[in-house]
Design a protein around this motif. Structure first.
Motif, PDB file in Angstrom:
ATOM      1  N   SER A 396       6.813   2.744  -1.229  1.00 51.44           N
ATOM      2  CA  SER A 396       5.910   2.956  -0.096  1.00 51.44           C
ATOM      3  C   SER A 396       5.578   4.434   0.066  1.00 51.44           C
ATOM      4  O   SER A 396       4.459   4.797   0.414  1.00 51.44           O
ATOM      5  N   GLU A 397       6.551   5.317  -0.227  1.00 53.38           N
ATOM      6  CA  GLU A 397       6.283   6.750  -0.105  1.00 53.38           C
ATOM      7  C   GLU A 397       5.179   7.172  -1.081  1.00 53.38           C
ATOM      8  O   GLU A 397       4.281   7.920  -0.731  1.00 53.38           O
ATOM      9  N   LEU A 398       5.288   6.664  -2.300  1.00 50.71           N
ATOM     10  CA  LEU A 398       4.315   7.086  -3.313  1.00 50.71           C
ATOM     11  C   LEU A 398       2.958   6.410  -3.142  1.00 50.71           C
ATOM     12  O   LEU A 398       1.920   7.058  -3.196  1.00 50.71           O
ATOM     13  N   ILE A 418       0.715   9.855  -3.436  1.00 55.45           N
ATOM     14  CA  ILE A 418      -0.275   9.940  -4.525  1.00 55.45           C
ATOM     15  C   ILE A 418      -1.648  10.230  -3.931  1.00 55.45           C
ATOM     16  O   ILE A 418      -2.365  11.127  -4.384  1.00 55.45           O
ATOM     17  N   LEU A 419      -2.010   9.486  -2.866  1.00 51.13           N
ATOM     18  CA  LEU A 419      -3.325   9.728  -2.262  1.00 51.13           C
ATOM     19  C   LEU A 419      -3.371  11.065  -1.527  1.00 51.13           C
ATOM     20  O   LEU A 419      -4.413  11.710  -1.465  1.00 51.13           O
ATOM     21  N   GLN A 420      -2.226  11.479  -0.997  1.00 52.11           N
ATOM     22  CA  GLN A 420      -2.202  12.792  -0.331  1.00 52.11           C
ATOM     23  C   GLN A 420      -2.489  13.923  -1.316  1.00 52.11           C
ATOM     24  O   GLN A 420      -2.965  14.977  -0.944  1.00 52.11           O
ATOM     25  N   SER A 421      -2.155  13.680  -2.591  1.00 50.66           N
ATOM     26  CA  SER A 421      -2.369  14.751  -3.576  1.00 50.66           C
ATOM     27  C   SER A 421      -3.738  14.625  -4.257  1.00 50.66           C
ATOM     28  O   SER A 421      -3.999  15.330  -5.234  1.00 50.66           O
ATOM     29  N   GLU A 448      -5.956   4.033 -14.749  1.00 49.72           N
ATOM     30  CA  GLU A 448      -7.172   3.531 -14.082  1.00 49.72           C
ATOM     31  C   GLU A 448      -7.690   4.472 -13.009  1.00 49.72           C
ATOM     32  O   GLU A 448      -8.751   4.258 -12.445  1.00 49.72           O
ATOM     33  N   ARG A 449      -6.924   5.502 -12.703  1.00 50.77           N
ATOM     34  CA  ARG A 449      -7.312   6.501 -11.705  1.00 50.77           C
ATOM     35  C   ARG A 449      -7.624   5.860 -10.355  1.00 50.77           C
ATOM     36  O   ARG A 449      -8.600   6.184  -9.687  1.00 50.77           O
ATOM     37  N   GLU A 450      -6.828   4.874  -9.988  1.00 47.86           N
ATOM     38  CA  GLU A 450      -6.926   4.319  -8.643  1.00 47.86           C
ATOM     39  C   GLU A 450      -5.567   3.803  -8.190  1.00 47.86           C
ATOM     40  O   GLU A 450      -4.727   3.454  -9.008  1.00 47.86           O
ATOM     41  N   VAL A 451      -5.389   3.779  -6.854  1.00 49.40           N
ATOM     42  CA  VAL A 451      -4.095   3.366  -6.291  1.00 49.40           C
ATOM     43  C   VAL A 451      -4.305   2.129  -5.435  1.00 49.40           C
ATOM     44  O   VAL A 451      -5.284   2.039  -4.688  1.00 49.40           O
ATOM     45  N   LEU A 452      -3.338   1.221  -5.518  1.00 60.02           N
ATOM     46  CA  LEU A 452      -3.373   0.052  -4.632  1.00 60.02           C
ATOM     47  C   LEU A 452      -2.200   0.177  -3.668  1.00 60.02           C
ATOM     48  O   LEU A 452      -1.055  -0.111  -4.019  1.00 60.02           O
ATOM     49  N   PRO A 453      -2.464   0.628  -2.399  1.00 59.06           N
ATOM     50  CA  PRO A 453      -1.355   0.740  -1.443  1.00 59.06           C
ATOM     51  C   PRO A 453      -0.740  -0.643  -1.186  1.00 59.06           C
ATOM     52  O   PRO A 453      -1.420  -1.671  -1.356  1.00 59.06           O
ATOM     53  N   LEU A 454       0.524  -0.657  -0.760  1.00 58.12           N
ATOM     54  CA  LEU A 454       1.193  -1.931  -0.478  1.00 58.12           C
ATOM     55  C   LEU A 454       0.419  -2.656   0.629  1.00 58.12           C
ATOM     56  O   LEU A 454       0.023  -2.029   1.617  1.00 58.12           O
ATOM     57  N   GLY A 455       0.183  -3.921   0.419  1.00 61.13           N
ATOM     58  CA  GLY A 455      -0.522  -4.720   1.427  1.00 61.13           C
ATOM     59  C   GLY A 455      -2.029  -4.604   1.334  1.00 61.13           C
ATOM     60  O   GLY A 455      -2.753  -5.351   2.022  1.00 61.13           O
ATOM     61  N   ALA A 456      -2.546  -3.690   0.506  1.00 56.21           N
ATOM     62  CA  ALA A 456      -4.001  -3.516   0.442  1.00 56.21           C
ATOM     63  C   ALA A 456      -4.609  -4.495  -0.554  1.00 56.21           C
ATOM     64  O   ALA A 456      -3.941  -4.941  -1.484  1.00 56.21           O
TER      65      ALA A 456
END
Ligand SMILES: Nc1ncnc2c1ncn2[C@@H]1O[C@H](COP(=O)(O)OP(=O)(O)OP(=O)(O)O)[C@@H](O)[C@H]1O
Length: 648
Positions: A396-398, A418-421, A448-456
């Motif tokens: 969850s932190e990352l 990750i998104l904060q950076s 893929e240069r994209e993040v999937l936050p938990l629950g998203a």
């Protein structure tokens, strides 16, 4: 192979060897070799000898001849083997006499590989084994594939072998790299990839050996691609501070008929300082140079020598000083200067970087300096210690989470690190401690240069540059199944190795710098007594720069504004000195009194011994230790060594 096929093979070899009119004998290296085997060596394809493995004493003698080269070659072979592990190939390295001096293969298959000669110590000279990839490459000195029944003797006709020659830095034939398998498809074309891979790694090993050999000279890399010239120039020239070419790798030897012994000015029609200016330019077009000799243009880059040189008159002193954040990290230490030079080339290259180094060597400090030197400097630098966050929280932190994902979590959800950076740099410390399932998720983010936050439900695009660090050997973790190999390759766009503090020659620089920084925080006047300084310079620093900072902070507090004396240092530092030396330290007047302390430091002890042996003649010491006179004086100052005629 059945008896009939064997008989047919023998007939074919004999008919080719005895056919004086065959047109292709001049062009086909295999047929040329068959002829040699019969006519020159008197071999008989019907009496193919069993593989010969030389006794271990003889093997050792062969290995000792090229010991230093073997170390370089081993690193290349291990990397190459990783690319082919899982297939049935083995790797052999044979010396110029055809003896296999290094080998990597599956030990579980040794019972099959050894009798076939695919093993350490095997003799693959053409005079003994007949036509084969190693032996024929030894004669032809170019890459060869010897596929199945192209082998001379019937005992080898099941094998497929591909080899490439290796030359030493002076252009002398040195060894053969070979990739072989017991079984393969019938078609020779199936080995095309083996040909490319073997030639590529042979060149890489040869170039690494060239760089090792000319590590104390300047290196000019020439390449046809701007993006790659810093890491893999097609050709390399080693030159000294007068611009005289002292070495040329195989690529350069093919390009220039005779480069060694000539001035760079002759080859390029430009002065050394012009060449240097071109090499330092960060824009592709401006970094190209036309050789006056070949009328061909190349992209170029220049590498510094590892050891300081007495003079470099034609090279502008300011050229390498473009990144103050990086320059501040080190004084006059050759390893650090090389590392910083490498780091400067990586700034703004959009590469992920892996930093290795013992704990406390400054991996995070280096990552931050790389970030501050880059065009992303105004964007966030986010540091995460993967070992410090509990495994249950790290995901969850990352990656962050959306609102309502967990009970007890923040109502609005959380933007992960990750998104904060995004747009900046993410520093992942202790990456080796990241759980495997998160490694998979991180790999996806990187590719893929994209993040999937938990629950998203929808992934969010992210512009990410990662600098990862580890004090553990990630390759060992890979072999233990604890680290994903594909993630490793994603992360190591470049690898930087930070030396441990005990191996750095600029310890005095760090002592001064950190003392100043810590004193400023305390608003104190940080001064070190000579004896305390000697102790700090002689200590082995298992906790590296972090420990040095802690020790200085402690000493400043204890000295309470006064000069720092040995008794202000923690016991771990003072106790490390040889018994008896401590009693001498506070009363010390002359450098010789510190010999007890210096004895724990080989570099300073060696210098002192050489000075005494040479009756304090600095020129003689500089020649004996192979360092310049300026370095002798600098080291004397650093270790507090005072010549007898200057002692009061
Ligand atoms: N070149 C340097 N100049 C001044 N201080 C330094 C330098 N390198 C490291 N330090 C200091 O050493 C300490 C440790 O540095 P850092 O955290 O970067 O090390 P690390 O290798 O990342 O440690 P770890 O392996 O424990 O994560 C910090 O206090 C830092 O300020």
């Amino acid at each position: 192979m059945n008896k009939t096929a064997q008989m047919q093979h023998i007939d074919r070899v004999l008919s080719v060897a005895h056919d004086v009119h065959a047109d292709d004998t001049e062009t086909d290296p295999i047929r040329r070799s068959w002829k040699r085997c019969i006519k020159d060596y008197g071999l008989d394809p019907a009496r193919s000898p069993a593989a010969r493995i030389v006794p271990s004493q003889q093997l050792r003698e062969h290995q000792e001849q090229i010991e230093e080269f073997l170390r370089v070659a081993r690193a290349g072979m291990e990397q190459m083997y990783k690319r082919i592990s899982g297939s049935d190939y083995v790797l052999l390295l044979s010396d110029a006499e055809g003896i296999t001096v290094d080998y990597i293969g599956h030990e579980s298959a040794a019972h099959e590989l050894k009798p076939a000669g695919l093993y350490l110590g095997a003799d693959w000279s053409e005079t003994y084994a007949g036509t084969c990839a190693v032996g024929t490459c030894l004669v032809e000195r170019k890459p060869i594939t010897c596929h199945q029944d192209e082998h001379f003797g019937t005992s080898h006709i099941g094998l497929t072998c591909t080899s490439a020659p290796l030359f030493d830095p002076e252009g002398k034939f040195l060894a053969v790299l070979d990739m072989s398998a017991l079984r393969s498809p019938r078609e020779k074309d199936s080995q095309l990839l083996a040909v490319h891979l073997t030639s590529m790694y042979a060149q890489m090993i040869e170039d690494a050996n060239f760089l090792r050999h000319f590590r104390n000279d300047w290196i000019l890399r020439l390449g046809s691609t701007w993006e790659l010239v810093d890491v893999s120039g097609d050709a390399m020239l080693a030159f000294n501070e007068d611009g005289l070419v002292v070495g040329a790798n195989t690529g350069a030897r093919h390009l220039f008929s005779a480069a060694v012994g000539r001035k760079l000015e002759d080859l390029f029609g430009k002065s050394v300082s012009d060449i240097w200016r071109v090499a330092r330019s960060s824009y592709g077009g401006e970094r190209s140079l036309i050789t006056s000799e070949l009328s061909r243009s190349f992209y170029i880059s220049v590498m510094h020598p590892q050891r300081c040189s007495t003079s470099r008159p034609s090279l502008p002193a300011t050229a390498a000083r473009d990144y103050p954040a990086l320059d501040r990290l080190a004084g006059e230490d050759p390893q650090m200067q090389r590392l910083l030079d490498q780091a400067k080339r990586l700034v703004n290259r959009r590469l992920n970087i892996l930093v290795h180094g013992e704990t406390g060597t400054g991996k995070e400090v280096l990552a931050k300096a790389l970030h501050e030197s880059s065009e992303r400097a105004k964007q966030p630098f986010i540091a995460v210690n993967c070992a410090a966050i509990p495994e249950s929280l790290i995901e969850s932190e990352l990656f962050g989470y959306t609102a309502g994902t967990f009970t007890g979590a923040r109502n609005k959800g959380m933007k992960g690190l990750i998104l904060q950076s995004d747009g900046g740099t993410l520093f992942l410390d202790e990456i080796g401690d990241m759980p495997l399932h998160l490694q998979t998720r991180l790999l996806r983010v990187l590719s893929e240069r994209e993040v999937l936050p938990l629950g998203a439900e929808k992934a969010v695009p992210v512009n990410l540059t990662v600098i990862a660090a580890s004090h553990r050997d990630l390759r060992n973790l890979i072999s233990e199944g604890k680290f994903r190999e594909d993630l490793y390759y994603r992360l190591c766009g470049a690898t930087l190795h930070l030396p441990s503090l005990r191996d750095r020659a600029d310890r005095d620089y760090l002592v001064e710098k950190i003392l100043r920084e810590e004193a400023e925080l305390l608003n104190a006047d940080g001064r070190l007594s000579g004896a305390a300084r000697q102790l700090l310079l002689c200590f082995s620093w298992p906790g590296n720069v972090r420990q040095l900072r802690n020790v200085l902070r402690y000493a400043l507090a204890l000295a309470d504004g006064e000069e720092i004396l040995p008794e202000h240092l923690p016991r771990e530092v003072t106790d490390s000195i040889m018994p008896g030396a401590m009693a001498l330290l506070p009363a010390a007047r002359h450098a010789d009194v510190y010999v007890g302390a210096l004895a724990v430091e080989p570099e300073s002890a060696r210098l002192l011994r050489s000075l005494r042996n040479n009756k304090w003649n600095v020129t003689a010491v500089s020649a004996e230790l192979d360092i310049c006179r300026a370095t002798v004086y600098r080291q004397m100052k650093k270790f507090g060594i005072v010549p007898p005629n200057r002692q009061s």
